[in-house]
Write a protein that holds these residues in place. Sequence first.
Motif, PDB file in Angstrom:
ATOM      1  N   PRO A   1       0.836  -1.305  -0.126  1.00  0.00           N
ATOM      2  CA  PRO A   1       0.049   0.051   0.009  1.00  0.00           C
ATOM      3  C   PRO A   1       0.918   1.195   0.126  1.00  0.00           C
ATOM      4  CG  PRO A   1      -0.870  -1.685   1.618  1.00  0.00           C
ATOM      5  CD  PRO A   1       0.380  -2.087   1.008  1.00  0.00           C
ATOM      6  N   GLY A   2       0.537   2.136  -0.985  1.00  0.00           N
ATOM      7  CA  GLY A   2       1.253   3.588  -1.109  1.00  0.00           C
ATOM      8  C   GLY A   2       2.536   3.417  -2.128  1.00  0.00           C
TER       9      GLY A   2
ATOM     10  N   PRO B   1       1.046   7.942   3.780  1.00  0.00           N
ATOM     11  CA  PRO B   1       1.636   6.530   4.177  1.00  0.00           C
ATOM     12  C   PRO B   1       2.058   5.660   3.090  1.00  0.00           C
ATOM     13  CG  PRO B   1      -0.560   7.449   5.389  1.00  0.00           C
ATOM     14  CD  PRO B   1      -0.098   8.332   4.436  1.00  0.00           C
TER      15      PRO B   1
ATOM     16  N   ALA C   1       3.371   1.170   3.256  1.00  0.00           N
ATOM     17  CA  ALA C   1       3.485   0.151   4.022  1.00  0.00           C
ATOM     18  C   ALA C   1       4.183  -1.350   3.312  1.00  0.00           C
ATOM     19  CB  ALA C   1       2.189  -0.480   4.718  1.00  0.00           C
TER      20      ALA C   1
ATOM     21  N   ARG D   1       8.209   2.036   5.112  1.00  0.00           N
ATOM     22  CA  ARG D   1       7.146   1.936   5.927  1.00  0.00           C
ATOM     23  C   ARG D   1       6.806   3.260   7.007  1.00  0.00           C
ATOM     24  NH1 ARG D   1       3.851  -2.424   7.271  1.00  0.00           N
ATOM     25  NH2 ARG D   1       5.001  -3.639   6.058  1.00  0.00           N
ATOM     26  N   TRP D   2       6.008   4.013   6.737  1.00  0.00           N
ATOM     27  CA  TRP D   2       5.659   5.127   7.694  1.00  0.00           C
ATOM     28  C   TRP D   2       4.230   5.509   7.565  1.00  0.00           C
ATOM     29  CZ3 TRP D   2       9.684   6.633   4.100  1.00  0.00           C
ATOM     30  CH2 TRP D   2       9.342   7.422   3.262  1.00  0.00           C
ATOM     31  N   GLY D   3       3.753   6.112   8.636  1.00  0.00           N
ATOM     32  CA  GLY D   3       2.485   6.897   8.536  1.00  0.00           C
ATOM     33  C   GLY D   3       1.262   5.722   8.774  1.00  0.00           C
ATOM     34  N   ARG D   4       1.575   4.540   9.304  1.00  0.00           N
ATOM     35  CA  ARG D   4       0.453   3.724   9.313  1.00  0.00           C
ATOM     36  C   ARG D   4       0.665   2.948  10.623  1.00  0.00           C
ATOM     37  NH1 ARG D   4      -2.722   1.786   4.826  1.00  0.00           N
ATOM     38  NH2 ARG D   4      -1.811   2.785   2.898  1.00  0.00           N
TER      39      ARG D   4
END
Length: 330
Positions: free
Chosen positions: A66-67, A320, A322, A327-330
């Motif tokens: 995702p993202g 975000p 993942a 990976r960040w913002g989740r």
Amino acid sequence: MKQLINVPERVVTDALRGMAAAHPELSVDVERRVVVRRDAPVAGKVALVSGGGSGHEPLHGGFVGPGMLDAACPGEVFTSPVPDQMARAAAAVDSGEGVLFVVKNYTGDVLNFDMAAELAEDEGVRVAKVLVQDDVAVTDSTFTAGRRGTGGTLFVEKIAGAAAAEGAPLERVERVARRVAEACRSFGVALTACTTPAKGGPTFDLPPGELELGIGIHGEPGRERRPMMTSGEIADATVDALLADDPPNGPVLALVNGMGGTPLLELYGFNAEVQRALGERGVAVPRTLVGNYVTSLDMAGCSVTLCQVDEELLRWWDAPVATPALRWGR
């Protein structure tokens, strides 16, 4: 050279088996060599597909999620994936909104992604393509006509992936990806050559007291060989090469990237010198990413990528994500 492999012929297959075991959020087709986010296709979303030769991990499989990317296709070490892989990936992730191919500028990748687009379109999948050619070290090289695609690929995949996650249509995602690709500049330095599993030895000769400026990510030699330099001297030479090509007129994202064999202790120290060099030259850096992201097997060395951004691109960078490697913002 000692390597953690069974036999060279199965190194990519074994790596994909291990990736599948470590990341249940991904669907990994080991034999057909396609890595797909498990929830694909995502309804109402443009899909991003990329790929290239293995040996640059975590690029590209480590950026599926995702993202960012919806699918990635690994080829043999330093060898393009074949068109059937990319066409299969496109079919697996297309929700009806279209698919964007992110292609590094290497002759094999360009030709095979072009053929894959034709195969996918024959099956009713709308395909757009963006070419990443950010390496300022050389104009033409062993593997390319024009500049090589290197660290800028990460910025394209992340920012275009965020635009797609927001629901932007294919034409908009393509424009964003192209805009990012055009805003990126990269330059790499090797302290050692890399070792391919098939060869079992260095890809080129680099004496202990020397380094290579302007190397590529397939173990290609650089444009200039010099006696070993300090971290600060390497940072000055790298930043000067980047700014001489296209001086930014605004803030930049910075990727301080390890080539696979350089520890974070050295990379963070090198980043301090890169930040100093950019600051002395009046370049603002609101975000920096440090680590091994676009590698060349076990090569010791580094690369720096700068991407000029505005508020919109910075917002998409901060959005975000993942994936196994980002990976960040989740």
